[in-house]
Design a protein around this motif. Structure first.
Motif, mmCIF file in Angstrom:
data_model
loop_
_atom_site.group_PDB
_atom_site.id
_atom_site.type_symbol
_atom_site.label_atom_id
_atom_site.label_comp_id
_atom_site.label_asym_id
_atom_site.label_seq_id
_atom_site.Cartn_x
_atom_site.Cartn_y
_atom_site.Cartn_z
ATOM 1 N N PHE A 44 0.851 -1.192 0.000
ATOM 2 C CA PHE A 44 0.000 0.000 0.000
ATOM 3 C C PHE A 44 0.885 1.240 0.000
ATOM 4 N N TRP A 45 0.297 2.355 -0.437
ATOM 5 C CA TRP A 45 0.987 3.642 -0.444
ATOM 6 C C TRP A 45 0.521 4.478 0.741
ATOM 7 N N ALA A 46 1.449 5.203 1.340
ATOM 8 C CA ALA A 46 1.131 6.195 2.359
ATOM 9 C C ALA A 46 1.612 7.545 1.838
ATOM 10 N N ILE A 47 0.754 8.550 1.946
ATOM 11 C CA ILE A 47 1.057 9.880 1.429
ATOM 12 C C ILE A 47 0.984 10.875 2.573
ATOM 13 N N GLY A 48 2.012 11.684 2.740
ATOM 14 C CA GLY A 48 1.996 12.664 3.810
ATOM 15 C C GLY A 48 3.380 13.129 4.190
ATOM 16 N N THR A 49 3.580 13.368 5.488
ATOM 17 C CA THR A 49 4.860 13.911 5.951
ATOM 18 C C THR A 49 5.430 13.155 7.150
ATOM 19 N N ASP A 50 4.595 12.863 8.140
ATOM 20 C CA ASP A 50 5.094 12.284 9.389
ATOM 21 C C ASP A 50 5.118 10.761 9.322
ATOM 22 N N PHE A 51 6.038 10.233 8.497
ATOM 23 C CA PHE A 51 6.091 8.782 8.315
ATOM 24 C C PHE A 51 6.679 8.073 9.531
ATOM 25 N N GLU A 52 7.513 8.770 10.295
ATOM 26 C CA GLU A 52 8.101 8.152 11.487
ATOM 27 C C GLU A 52 7.010 7.776 12.489
ATOM 28 N N THR A 53 6.091 8.716 12.736
ATOM 29 C CA THR A 53 4.977 8.427 13.641
ATOM 30 C C THR A 53 4.072 7.351 13.063
ATOM 31 N N PHE A 54 3.794 7.439 11.765
ATOM 32 C CA PHE A 54 2.941 6.453 11.095
ATOM 33 C C PHE A 54 3.512 5.050 11.261
ATOM 34 N N GLU A 55 4.807 4.892 10.984
ATOM 35 C CA GLU A 55 5.430 3.573 11.067
ATOM 36 C C GLU A 55 5.421 3.050 12.501
ATOM 37 N N ARG A 56 5.687 3.918 13.462
ATOM 38 C CA ARG A 56 5.688 3.488 14.863
ATOM 39 C C ARG A 56 4.299 3.022 15.291
ATOM 40 N N ASP A 57 3.280 3.777 14.908
ATOM 41 C CA ASP A 57 1.911 3.410 15.294
ATOM 42 C C ASP A 57 1.474 2.107 14.638
ATOM 43 N N VAL A 58 1.755 1.967 13.348
ATOM 44 C CA VAL A 58 1.328 0.769 12.621
ATOM 45 C C VAL A 58 2.042 -0.466 13.151
ATOM 46 N N ARG A 59 3.355 -0.351 13.380
ATOM 47 C CA ARG A 59 4.105 -1.502 13.903
ATOM 48 C C ARG A 59 3.642 -1.890 15.301
ATOM 49 N N GLY A 60 3.056 -0.947 16.036
ATOM 50 C CA GLY A 60 2.560 -1.246 17.372
ATOM 51 C C GLY A 60 1.189 -1.885 17.391
ATOM 52 N N ASN A 61 0.542 -1.998 16.222
ATOM 53 C CA ASN A 61 -0.778 -2.614 16.158
ATOM 54 C C ASN A 61 -0.648 -4.139 16.222
ATOM 55 N N PRO A 62 -1.446 -4.802 17.042
ATOM 56 C CA PRO A 62 -1.325 -6.257 17.184
ATOM 57 C C PRO A 62 -1.640 -7.036 15.908
ATOM 58 N N ASN A 63 -2.321 -6.415 14.949
ATOM 59 C CA ASN A 63 -2.637 -7.110 13.702
ATOM 60 C C ASN A 63 -1.522 -7.016 12.671
ATOM 61 N N VAL A 64 -0.452 -6.304 12.983
ATOM 62 C CA VAL A 64 0.653 -6.113 12.045
ATOM 63 C C VAL A 64 1.872 -6.889 12.531
ATOM 64 N N GLN A 65 2.328 -7.833 11.733
ATOM 65 C CA GLN A 65 3.508 -8.618 12.082
ATOM 66 C C GLN A 65 4.788 -7.919 11.658
ATOM 67 N N SER A 66 4.763 -7.240 10.514
ATOM 68 C CA SER A 66 5.945 -6.502 10.063
ATOM 69 C C SER A 66 5.525 -5.422 9.082
ATOM 70 N N LEU A 67 6.344 -4.363 8.991
ATOM 71 C CA LEU A 67 6.101 -3.254 8.071
ATOM 72 C C LEU A 67 7.443 -2.801 7.529
ATOM 73 N N VAL A 68 7.580 -2.820 6.185
ATOM 74 C CA VAL A 68 8.841 -2.464 5.549
ATOM 75 C C VAL A 68 8.600 -1.397 4.483
ATOM 76 N N ALA A 69 9.361 -0.308 4.538
ATOM 77 C CA ALA A 69 9.286 0.732 3.517
ATOM 78 C C ALA A 69 10.114 0.299 2.308
ATOM 79 N N LEU A 70 9.469 0.175 1.159
ATOM 80 C CA LEU A 70 10.142 -0.300 -0.044
ATOM 81 C C LEU A 70 10.663 0.830 -0.921
ATOM 82 N N ASP A 71 9.930 1.934 -0.961
ATOM 83 C CA ASP A 71 10.320 3.033 -1.845
ATOM 84 C C ASP A 71 9.759 4.338 -1.300
#
Length: 216
Positions: A44-71
């Motif tokens: 999926f694509w994420a559009i915005g500015t505060d990706f650090e907060t986004f990644e921290r929040d998403v990785r902290g969700n129990p339904n997410v096993q891993s999250l990797v930024a590809l590009d």
């Protein structure tokens, strides 16, 4: 004849939407895809500015096993995610009837545009949702031909934004309004308006110019 359906679903019903919802100034979009029942929307694509907060929040969700930024490209990041098992029966329902996700955007409420092979497939999808107690709102149903004739395949949000941009003079020289002003009037982020204008304009030009040249 294939059928297009616009529907909306709350984040509570769409588990992946809840997992991707954060307080960061980031908007999530799913690209056109035919979901697989074996692997639920890994990209999926994420559009915005505060990706650090986004990644921290998403990785902290129990339904997410891993999250990797590809590009990372101009305020857009392509991610690959691994979800917990059986995380999303709504997407499994789309996969079960062979429907295509043409567009999907949202945060607390998600809006989908789906293409079904025919009305029977749409009915089968509805039955699946009823059986799995998935509540959604069907906003519009139309054939592919009707949608292209009426709005060149634009989403409701893209059409609304482009109409407002034209009325307010965004495409005039000099511009009569800025993206920031359009965003304020629509009640969304500037990045969201920018994406709607870019994607919507591209969709209209493709439909008008390529069809005119006989390439569609």
């Amino acid at each position: 004849m294939s059928v297009m359906a616009d529907l909306s679903i709350s984040g509570e019903e769409f588990v992946l939407g809840t997992a991707l919802h954060t307080h960061a100034d980031v908007h999530v979009e799913l690209e056109r895809v035919v979901p697989s029942s074996q692997q639920v929307l890994p990209f999926f694509w994420a559009i915005g500015t505060d990706f650090e907060t986004f990644e921290r929040d998403v990785r902290g969700n129990p339904n997410v096993q891993s999250l990797v930024a590809l590009d990372r490209i101009e305020g857009r990041v392509l991610y690959r995610a691994e979800w917990s098992e059986e995380v999303e029966s709504f997407i499994h329902g789309i996969a079960a009837v062979g429907a295509t996700i043409l567009e999907a955007t949202g945060d607390r409420v998600w809006r989908f545009r789906l293409r079904f092979h025919d009305h029977a497939a749409l009915s089968e999808f509805h039955d699946y949702c009823v059986a799995h107690d998935i509540r959604y709102t069907l906003d519009r149903v139309a054939t592919d031909i009707a949608v292209e004739r009426e709005e060149f395949g634009l989403t409701q949000e893209q059409r609304e934004t482009l109409v407002l941009a034209i009325e307010e003079g965004y495409f005039d020289v000099p511009r009569g309004v800025t993206l920031t002003e359009l965003a304020a009037e629509l009640g969304v982020t500037q990045q969201s308006v920018s994406e709607r204008v870019r994607r919507g304009t591209g969709t209209v030009l493709e439909a008008a110019l390529l069809e005119a040249d006989g390439n569609r």
